[in-house]
Motif scaffolding. Sequence first.
Motif, PDB file in Angstrom:
ATOM      1  N   GLU A  47      42.638  32.356  12.803  1.00 28.74           N
ATOM      2  CA  GLU A  47      41.966  33.634  12.549  1.00 28.74           C
ATOM      3  C   GLU A  47      42.544  34.299  11.297  1.00 28.74           C
ATOM      4  O   GLU A  47      41.820  34.943  10.542  1.00 28.74           O
ATOM      5  CB  GLU A  47      42.070  34.556  13.764  1.00 28.74           C
ATOM      6  CG  GLU A  47      41.215  34.128  14.939  1.00 28.74           C
ATOM      7  CD  GLU A  47      39.712  34.260  14.719  1.00 28.74           C
ATOM      8  OE1 GLU A  47      39.274  34.962  13.779  1.00 28.74           O
ATOM      9  OE2 GLU A  47      38.957  33.668  15.508  1.00 28.74           O
ATOM     10  N   THR A  51      40.276  35.355   8.152  1.00 20.51           N
ATOM     11  CA  THR A  51      40.290  36.730   7.658  1.00 20.51           C
ATOM     12  C   THR A  51      40.693  36.769   6.194  1.00 20.51           C
ATOM     13  O   THR A  51      40.091  37.494   5.389  1.00 20.51           O
ATOM     14  CB  THR A  51      41.261  37.594   8.496  1.00 20.51           C
ATOM     15  OG1 THR A  51      40.936  37.437   9.871  1.00 20.51           O
ATOM     16  CG2 THR A  51      41.172  39.050   8.113  1.00 20.51           C
ATOM     17  N   VAL A  65      35.323  41.743  11.152  1.00 24.46           N
ATOM     18  CA  VAL A  65      35.273  41.124  12.481  1.00 24.46           C
ATOM     19  C   VAL A  65      36.524  40.291  12.733  1.00 24.46           C
ATOM     20  O   VAL A  65      37.152  40.378  13.790  1.00 24.46           O
ATOM     21  CB  VAL A  65      33.995  40.254  12.633  1.00 24.46           C
ATOM     22  CG1 VAL A  65      34.072  39.388  13.891  1.00 24.46           C
ATOM     23  CG2 VAL A  65      32.752  41.131  12.658  1.00 24.46           C
ATOM     24  N   HIS A  66      36.937  39.495  11.758  1.00 19.54           N
ATOM     25  CA  HIS A  66      38.069  38.601  11.984  1.00 19.54           C
ATOM     26  C   HIS A  66      39.409  39.316  11.840  1.00 19.54           C
ATOM     27  O   HIS A  66      40.392  38.878  12.437  1.00 19.54           O
ATOM     28  CB  HIS A  66      37.925  37.344  11.133  1.00 19.54           C
ATOM     29  CG  HIS A  66      36.762  36.556  11.632  1.00 19.54           C
ATOM     30  ND1 HIS A  66      36.834  35.761  12.748  1.00 19.54           N
ATOM     31  CD2 HIS A  66      35.465  36.540  11.247  1.00 19.54           C
ATOM     32  CE1 HIS A  66      35.653  35.266  13.006  1.00 19.54           C
ATOM     33  NE2 HIS A  66      34.792  35.730  12.105  1.00 19.54           N
ATOM     34  N   ARG A  67      39.431  40.421  11.125  1.00 22.04           N
ATOM     35  CA  ARG A  67      40.628  41.277  11.117  1.00 22.04           C
ATOM     36  C   ARG A  67      40.841  41.817  12.526  1.00 22.04           C
ATOM     37  O   ARG A  67      41.957  41.790  13.049  1.00 22.04           O
ATOM     38  CB  ARG A  67      40.467  42.410  10.108  1.00 22.04           C
ATOM     39  CG  ARG A  67      41.683  43.306  10.007  1.00 22.04           C
ATOM     40  CD  ARG A  67      41.481  44.425   8.996  1.00 22.04           C
ATOM     41  NE  ARG A  67      40.369  45.266   9.428  1.00 22.04           N
ATOM     42  CZ  ARG A  67      39.347  45.626   8.664  1.00 22.04           C
ATOM     43  NH1 ARG A  67      39.260  45.237   7.416  1.00 22.04           N
ATOM     44  NH2 ARG A  67      38.388  46.397   9.139  1.00 22.04           N
ATOM     45  N   ALA A  68      39.767  42.264  13.172  1.00 25.35           N
ATOM     46  CA  ALA A  68      39.859  42.774  14.548  1.00 25.35           C
ATOM     47  C   ALA A  68      40.228  41.652  15.519  1.00 25.35           C
ATOM     48  O   ALA A  68      41.023  41.864  16.450  1.00 25.35           O
ATOM     49  CB  ALA A  68      38.542  43.426  14.950  1.00 25.35           C
ATOM     50  N   THR A  69      39.685  40.470  15.322  1.00 23.39           N
ATOM     51  CA  THR A  69      40.007  39.330  16.183  1.00 23.39           C
ATOM     52  C   THR A  69      41.466  38.929  16.002  1.00 23.39           C
ATOM     53  O   THR A  69      42.195  38.743  16.985  1.00 23.39           O
ATOM     54  CB  THR A  69      39.084  38.132  15.873  1.00 23.39           C
ATOM     55  OG1 THR A  69      37.724  38.553  15.915  1.00 23.39           O
ATOM     56  CG2 THR A  69      39.299  37.000  16.853  1.00 23.39           C
ATOM     57  N   ARG A  72      43.938  41.069  17.773  1.00 21.05           N
ATOM     58  CA  ARG A  72      44.034  40.795  19.213  1.00 21.05           C
ATOM     59  C   ARG A  72      44.941  39.608  19.511  1.00 21.05           C
ATOM     60  O   ARG A  72      45.393  39.448  20.639  1.00 21.05           O
ATOM     61  CB  ARG A  72      42.657  40.559  19.787  1.00 21.05           C
ATOM     62  CG  ARG A  72      41.768  41.779  19.670  1.00 21.05           C
ATOM     63  CD  ARG A  72      41.258  42.124  21.004  1.00 21.05           C
ATOM     64  NE  ARG A  72      40.544  43.382  20.948  1.00 21.05           N
ATOM     65  CZ  ARG A  72      40.579  44.247  21.924  1.00 21.05           C
ATOM     66  NH1 ARG A  72      41.279  43.993  22.986  1.00 21.05           N
ATOM     67  NH2 ARG A  72      39.908  45.361  21.850  1.00 21.05           N
ATOM     68  N   SER A 159      32.579  45.663  14.238  1.00 19.19           N
ATOM     69  CA  SER A 159      33.704  44.758  13.992  1.00 19.19           C
ATOM     70  C   SER A 159      34.656  44.756  15.177  1.00 19.19           C
ATOM     71  O   SER A 159      35.108  43.694  15.620  1.00 19.19           O
ATOM     72  CB  SER A 159      34.453  45.163  12.721  1.00 19.19           C
ATOM     73  OG  SER A 159      33.650  44.955  11.586  1.00 19.19           O
ATOM     74  N   GLY A 163      35.224  41.570  17.445  1.00 15.25           N
ATOM     75  CA  GLY A 163      36.589  41.049  17.489  1.00 15.25           C
ATOM     76  C   GLY A 163      37.112  40.926  18.910  1.00 15.25           C
ATOM     77  O   GLY A 163      37.750  39.931  19.275  1.00 15.25           O
TER      78      GLY A 163
END
Length: 178
Positions: A47, A51, A65-69, A72, A159, A163
Amino acid sequence: MSLLPSLPDDAALLDVFRAHPDTARPLIDYHEVLMRGDSPLSVAQRELIATYVSGLNGCAYCHGVHRATAARFGVPESTLTALLEDIDTAPVDEPMKPLLHYARTLTLTPNRAAQKAAAVFEAGWDEKALHDAVSVCALFNFMNRLVEGLGIRATDDNSARSGQRLAEHGYAVLRDML
């Protein structure tokens, strides 16, 4: 604003997938295998690469989206910001830096990427790690161009929701949403 007249102006990527399920299904399956399957790279590392590549490409949708993923999976937003400024001073594990340099080169000057492979192996990564890092980089260069080419934009709320969904359920859940 979506450039596809059949979709609403505020269309998300899932709307594009729903409009074109025949191409979306194998793409979602590939995401699931690559981003969540067996790999010498952790899910967080994959991820992180996704990102980073999306940030290099200025793709706000995928980067958000991938910053939020990634968050996590324990990747601080400050790390992602620092990477875009300077890989060498960013707070990431030293073995990741050659992979990130490779992803940067493959994204910005792909004809020079082969020159960076030796450093990846010297950092202790094997062929599968290089393959997976290159595949994540290639997939997100593709996705960035798909999103940007179709005019897809995301809100911070979208996002965060996306995510969370990707972190909790992976990519395969998107197939069920088509």
